[in-house]
Design a protein around this motif. Structure first.
Motif, PDB file in Angstrom:
ATOM      1  N   THR A 125      -3.051  -3.982  10.446  1.00  0.00           N
ATOM      2  CA  THR A 125      -3.450  -3.368   9.422  1.00  0.00           C
ATOM      3  C   THR A 125      -4.815  -2.413   9.863  1.00  0.00           C
ATOM      4  OG1 THR A 125      -4.318  -3.425   7.373  1.00  0.00           O
ATOM      5  CG2 THR A 125      -5.136  -5.255   8.655  1.00  0.00           C
TER       6      THR A 125
ATOM      7  N   ALA B 261      -8.888  -7.693  -1.816  1.00  0.00           N
ATOM      8  CA  ALA B 261      -7.311  -8.024  -2.288  1.00  0.00           C
ATOM      9  C   ALA B 261      -7.110  -9.376  -2.075  1.00  0.00           C
ATOM     10  CB  ALA B 261      -6.481  -7.552  -0.780  1.00  0.00           C
ATOM     11  N   TYR B 262      -7.828 -10.164  -1.353  1.00  0.00           N
ATOM     12  CA  TYR B 262      -7.730 -11.843  -1.702  1.00  0.00           C
ATOM     13  C   TYR B 262      -8.176 -12.012  -3.024  1.00  0.00           C
ATOM     14  CZ  TYR B 262      -6.576 -13.301   3.060  1.00  0.00           C
ATOM     15  OH  TYR B 262      -5.806 -13.706   4.214  1.00  0.00           O
TER      16      TYR B 262
ATOM     17  N   TRP C 279       2.049  -9.591   3.224  1.00  0.00           N
ATOM     18  CA  TRP C 279       0.840  -8.385   2.766  1.00  0.00           C
ATOM     19  C   TRP C 279       1.556  -7.387   2.116  1.00  0.00           C
ATOM     20  CZ3 TRP C 279      -3.830 -10.264   2.485  1.00  0.00           C
ATOM     21  CH2 TRP C 279      -4.822  -9.685   1.928  1.00  0.00           C
TER      22      TRP C 279
ATOM     23  N   LYS D 156      -5.301 -16.218  10.115  1.00  0.00           N
ATOM     24  CA  LYS D 156      -5.011 -16.294   8.630  1.00  0.00           C
ATOM     25  C   LYS D 156      -4.764 -17.721   8.390  1.00  0.00           C
ATOM     26  CE  LYS D 156      -2.699 -11.852   8.190  1.00  0.00           C
ATOM     27  NZ  LYS D 156      -1.446 -11.222   8.024  1.00  0.00           N
TER      28      LYS D 156
ATOM     29  N   GLU E 172      -6.922  -1.995   7.324  1.00  0.00           N
ATOM     30  CA  GLU E 172      -7.929  -2.140   6.356  1.00  0.00           C
ATOM     31  C   GLU E 172      -9.150  -2.630   7.029  1.00  0.00           C
ATOM     32  OE1 GLU E 172      -7.247  -1.694   3.018  1.00  0.00           O
ATOM     33  OE2 GLU E 172      -5.363  -1.635   2.770  1.00  0.00           O
TER      34      GLU E 172
ATOM     35  N   HIS F 181      -0.522 -13.685   2.554  1.00  0.00           N
ATOM     36  CA  HIS F 181      -1.021 -12.920   3.305  1.00  0.00           C
ATOM     37  C   HIS F 181      -0.380 -12.786   4.991  1.00  0.00           C
ATOM     38  CE1 HIS F 181      -3.793 -16.651   5.020  1.00  0.00           C
ATOM     39  NE2 HIS F 181      -2.301 -16.522   4.936  1.00  0.00           N
TER      40      HIS F 181
ATOM     41  N   TRP G  39      -7.383  -7.786  11.869  1.00  0.00           N
ATOM     42  CA  TRP G  39      -5.813  -8.275  12.126  1.00  0.00           C
ATOM     43  C   TRP G  39      -5.082  -6.745  12.896  1.00  0.00           C
ATOM     44  CZ3 TRP G  39      -4.819  -9.375   6.472  1.00  0.00           C
ATOM     45  CH2 TRP G  39      -5.219 -10.626   6.200  1.00  0.00           C
TER      46      TRP G  39
ATOM     47  N   LEU H  44      -9.882  -6.053   2.780  1.00  0.00           N
ATOM     48  CA  LEU H  44      -9.040  -7.146   2.703  1.00  0.00           C
ATOM     49  C   LEU H  44      -9.502  -8.299   1.804  1.00  0.00           C
ATOM     50  CD1 LEU H  44      -8.273  -7.408   6.530  1.00  0.00           C
ATOM     51  CD2 LEU H  44      -6.712  -6.814   4.571  1.00  0.00           C
TER      52      LEU H  44
ATOM     53  N   LEU I 139       1.658  -7.212  -3.492  1.00  0.00           N
ATOM     54  CA  LEU I 139       0.593  -8.477  -3.839  1.00  0.00           C
ATOM     55  C   LEU I 139       0.316  -8.816  -5.422  1.00  0.00           C
ATOM     56  CD1 LEU I 139      -2.517  -7.782  -1.515  1.00  0.00           C
ATOM     57  CD2 LEU I 139      -0.242  -9.137  -1.307  1.00  0.00           C
TER      58      LEU I 139
END
Length: 259
Positions: A222, A232-233, A163, A44, A224, A160, A219, A229, A166
């Protein structure tokens, strides 16, 4: 696209930061400040470095070239420092590195006065990406050829690390702006906000996020997918941009209280 280089020589650790970056040489014969995915906060930190640095570049601010730096599994076996050896072993594959600016000196606000336009741009950027690490104690800026260069955005995008919530966090102010080393000079925040909202389009933000390698998005906490991801960012950054008046107004209020 970012270039990819292969790390050929570990020169020395740079112990200014908790993530133990290092000065290294690559197969293009250039030196780099190398940041390792095996650091305590994991990939991250590299994601924040990538997104923060490339957004800064998109906004016309000076940032050393960022490259993907590949670390072979055999690299570092002869390293005598056990802590560094563990870091190297845990960082096989793609890492991130910034071109080393030889002869650059750390920005000192007592020595160098920054103009209002540049100061406002840097303050806006750091408020947008929630960069807590641009203070008097640690400016994370360099003077090189009499120009200001931004480095080290690994402490950005604090959302992040948790998380959750958001959208709510994307619309939040940035309280740490009151500690910003350039806040007093940032007298053009409103004008900067208006200009940057036009310059940073959703497409540009999505293109920057698309640069994140899949291996940095695996990660342990998660299920996801990397695609989810990245989305989401992107949505976080787009939402934050659409509500940039919130953190801009807070920065203006903090500046008025300061001066």
């Amino acid at each position: 696209m970012l270039r990819t280089v292969n790390v050929t020589r570990y020169i020395q650790p740079l112990r200014e930061g908790g993530s133990l970056p290092a000065l290294a040489e690559a197969d293009d014969d250039f030196k780099y400040v190398l940041k390792f995915r095996g650091n305590g906060h994991g990939p991250k930190v590299l994601i924040a470095e990538l997104i923060g640095g490339e957004i800064a570049r998109e906004l016309g601010l000076r940032v050393p070239e960022l490259v993907f730096a590949h670390l072979d599994e055999a690299f570092g076996r002869t390293e005598g420092d056990e802590e560094v050896q563990d870091l190297l072993k845990g960082s096989q594959g793609l890492n991130i590195a910034l071109h080393f600016l030889s002869g650059a000196i750390t920005f000192d606000p007592v020595v160098t006065q920054i103009d209002a336009e540049t100061a406002s741009k840097v303050v806006w950027l750091d408020s947008f990406i929630s960069n807590i690490d641009r203070t008097v104690k640690n400016t994370n800026m360099l003077m090189f050829n009499k120009e200001l260069w931004l480095i080290d955005h690994g402490s950005s995008l604090s959302f992040h690390h948790a998380w959750m919530h958001l959208e709510e966090r994307a619309k939040s102010p940035f309280p740490f702006v009151k500690e910003h080393v350039l806040l007093a000079q940032a007298s053009l925040l409103k004008e900067t906000n208006e200009a940057f909202k036009k310059l940073l389009t959703p497409e540009k933000l999505q293109a920057i996020v698309a640069l994140i390698p899949d291996s940095w998005l695996e990660w342990p906490d998660t299920d996801e997918s990397p695609e989810a991801l990245r989305e989401a960012y992107s949505q976080f950054l787009i939402t934050r941009l659409n509500h940039s008046d919130i953190f801009t107004n807070q920065a203006q209020d903090a500046r008025e209280a300061l001066i």
